[in-house]
Design an enzyme around this catalytic site. Structure first.
Site, short mmCIF file in Angstrom:
data_model
loop_
_atom_site.label_atom_id
_atom_site.label_comp_id
_atom_site.label_asym_id
_atom_site.label_seq_id
_atom_site.Cartn_x
_atom_site.Cartn_y
_atom_site.Cartn_z
N GLY A 69 0.84 -1.19 0.00
CA GLY A 69 0.00 0.00 0.00
C GLY A 69 0.87 1.24 0.00
N GLN A 88 3.45 9.91 0.58
CA GLN A 88 4.68 9.15 0.87
C GLN A 88 5.72 9.30 -0.25
OE1 GLN A 88 2.26 5.39 1.93
NE2 GLN A 88 4.14 5.17 3.10
N CYS A 110 4.96 0.14 7.43
CA CYS A 110 4.77 1.27 6.52
C CYS A 110 6.10 1.57 5.83
CB CYS A 110 4.31 2.48 7.34
SG CYS A 110 4.10 3.99 6.38
N LEU A 111 6.06 1.79 4.52
CA LEU A 111 7.30 2.09 3.80
C LEU A 111 7.96 3.38 4.30
CD1 LEU A 111 6.29 1.10 0.15
CD2 LEU A 111 7.85 -0.13 1.68
N HIS A 144 -5.24 2.47 6.88
CA HIS A 144 -3.84 2.93 7.06
C HIS A 144 -3.51 4.01 6.03
CE1 HIS A 144 0.60 2.05 7.77
NE2 HIS A 144 0.63 2.70 6.61
N GLU A 145 -3.91 3.77 4.78
CA GLU A 145 -3.56 4.72 3.71
C GLU A 145 -4.40 6.00 3.80
OE1 GLU A 145 -0.90 4.18 2.33
OE2 GLU A 145 -0.70 2.02 2.65
N HIS A 201 -2.84 8.37 6.08
CA HIS A 201 -1.75 9.16 5.46
C HIS A 201 -2.30 10.43 4.81
CE1 HIS A 201 1.96 6.87 5.79
NE2 HIS A 201 1.39 5.75 5.38
C1 Y12 Z 1 -1.68 -3.82 6.50
C2 Y12 Z 1 -1.08 -2.87 7.26
C3 Y12 Z 1 -0.49 -1.78 6.68
C4 Y12 Z 1 -0.52 -1.63 5.30
C5 Y12 Z 1 0.09 -0.42 4.68
C6 Y12 Z 1 1.10 -0.72 3.63
N1 Y12 Z 1 2.34 -1.11 4.21
C7 Y12 Z 1 3.38 -1.59 3.47
O1 Y12 Z 1 3.26 -1.74 2.26
C8 Y12 Z 1 4.62 -1.92 4.18
C9 Y12 Z 1 5.70 -2.31 3.54
C10 Y12 Z 1 6.99 -2.61 4.16
C11 Y12 Z 1 7.98 -3.18 3.36
C12 Y12 Z 1 9.21 -3.46 3.88
O2 Y12 Z 1 10.23 -3.92 3.09
C13 Y12 Z 1 10.51 -5.28 2.98
O3 Y12 Z 1 9.84 -6.11 3.54
C14 Y12 Z 1 11.66 -5.61 2.11
C15 Y12 Z 1 9.48 -3.20 5.21
O4 Y12 Z 1 10.72 -3.63 5.71
C16 Y12 Z 1 11.75 -2.78 5.93
O5 Y12 Z 1 11.62 -1.62 5.90
C17 Y12 Z 1 13.04 -3.42 6.23
C18 Y12 Z 1 8.52 -2.61 6.00
C19 Y12 Z 1 7.27 -2.31 5.47
C20 Y12 Z 1 -1.16 -2.59 4.54
C21 Y12 Z 1 -1.74 -3.69 5.14
CO CO Z 2 2.08 3.82 5.53
#
Ligand code: Y12
Ligand code: CO
Length: 173
Positions: free
Chosen positions: A45, A50, A95-96, A137-138, A141
Site C-alpha cells: 500500500g 509518501q 509502513c514504507l 492505514h492509507e 496518510h
Molecule cells: C496492513 C497494514 C499496513 C498496510 C500499509 C502498507 N504497508 C506496506 O506496504 C509496508 C511495507 C513494508 C515493506 C518493507 O520492506 C521489505 O519487507 C523488504 C518493510 O521492511 C523494511 O523496511 C526493512 C517494512 C514495510 C497494509 C496492510
Molecule cells: Co504507511
C-alpha cells in the site's frame, strides 16, 4: 516520473492531502510511478504523500495466498470517503515511510467507502480483513496520520528511541 519514498520524521508526512479535481495524464503518470516504487520497495500500500505529492491518491495491491502480488488486483483509490465503519480488529502494521518497524494497531474491522478511479468514475466498496486495514492505514496518510501516531505514550517513546538508533546505524553503514 522519478519518485522517492519520504521517511519519518520528515514533516511532509504530516501534511493534509488535497482532493483531486483533474483526471489527466499527469495523474496517470503519478499513479504509474507510485505503483513502480511500491512494488520495487516490497510494499502493498502507498499514499501519494509518501512520495511527496499531497494529493488524495492511494494504491493497494494485496498479495494472494502464495504471497504474490498481481497488477490485476491493484486498487487505485482517489478522493476516498468512509461512509460506514463497524467492528474492531488488531493487526501488526508496517509502513514504507517507517522502515523496519511493525506495531499492533487497532482499527475498524469493516468499512464501506466511496472513491474515484483514475478516470474520475465513482465506486463504492465494502472492505474487511487486510483490505479494510490497508485502506484505513492509507486514508490516515491522507490526513497526515502515521500508524505510530496511534501508539500509547510508552510504546511511542520506545519506538522513538529504537528508530533513532536505527537511523544512526543506517547512517554509519
Ligand atoms: C496492513 C497494514 C499496513 C498496510 C500499509 C502498507 N504497508 C506496506 O506496504 C509496508 C511495507 C513494508 C515493506 C518493507 O520492506 C521489505 O519487507 C523488504 C518493510 O521492511 C523494511 O523496511 C526493512 C517494512 C514495510 C497494509 C496492510
Ligand atoms: Co504507511
Amino acid at each position: 516520473m522519478k519518485l522517492n519514498i519520504v521517511e519519518y520524521p520528515d514533516r511532509r508526512l504530516k501534511e493534509k492531502s488535497v482532493e483531486v479535481s483533474v483526471f489527466d495524464d499527469k495523474l496517470y503518470d503519478l499513479l504509474d510511478s507510485m505503483y513502480d516504487i511500491m512494488i520495487d520497495s516490497n510494499g502493498i500500500g502507498l499514499a501519494a504523500i509518501q512520495v511527496a505529492h499531497a494529493k488524495q491518491v492511494l494504491l493497494i495491491n494485496l498479495p494472494d495466498e502464495n504471497d504474490k502480488q498481481h497488477k490485476e488486483d491493484l486498487l487505485e483509490i482517489i478522493n476516498p470517503v468512509i461512509l460506514e465503519q463497524s467492528g474492531e480488529t488488531t493487526y501488526q502494521e508496517g509502513c514504507l515511510s517507517v522502515p523496519k518497524f511493525y506495531e499492533d494497531i487497532k482499527r475498524y474491522e469493516k468499512i464501506k467507502l466511496k472513491y474515484q478511479d483514475r478516470d474520475g468514475k465513482e465506486h463504492t466498496l465494502d472492505a474487511d480483513g487486510l483490505l479494510s486495514i490497508a485502506i484505513q492505514h492509507e486514508i490516515d496518510h491522507l490526513n497526515g496520520i502515521l500508524f505510530i501516531d496511534k501508539l500509547s505514550y510508552s510504546r511511542r517513546k520506545k519506538f522513538e528511541k529504537e528508530y533513532k538508533k536505527m537511523l544512526k546505524e543506517r547512517k554509519k553503514a
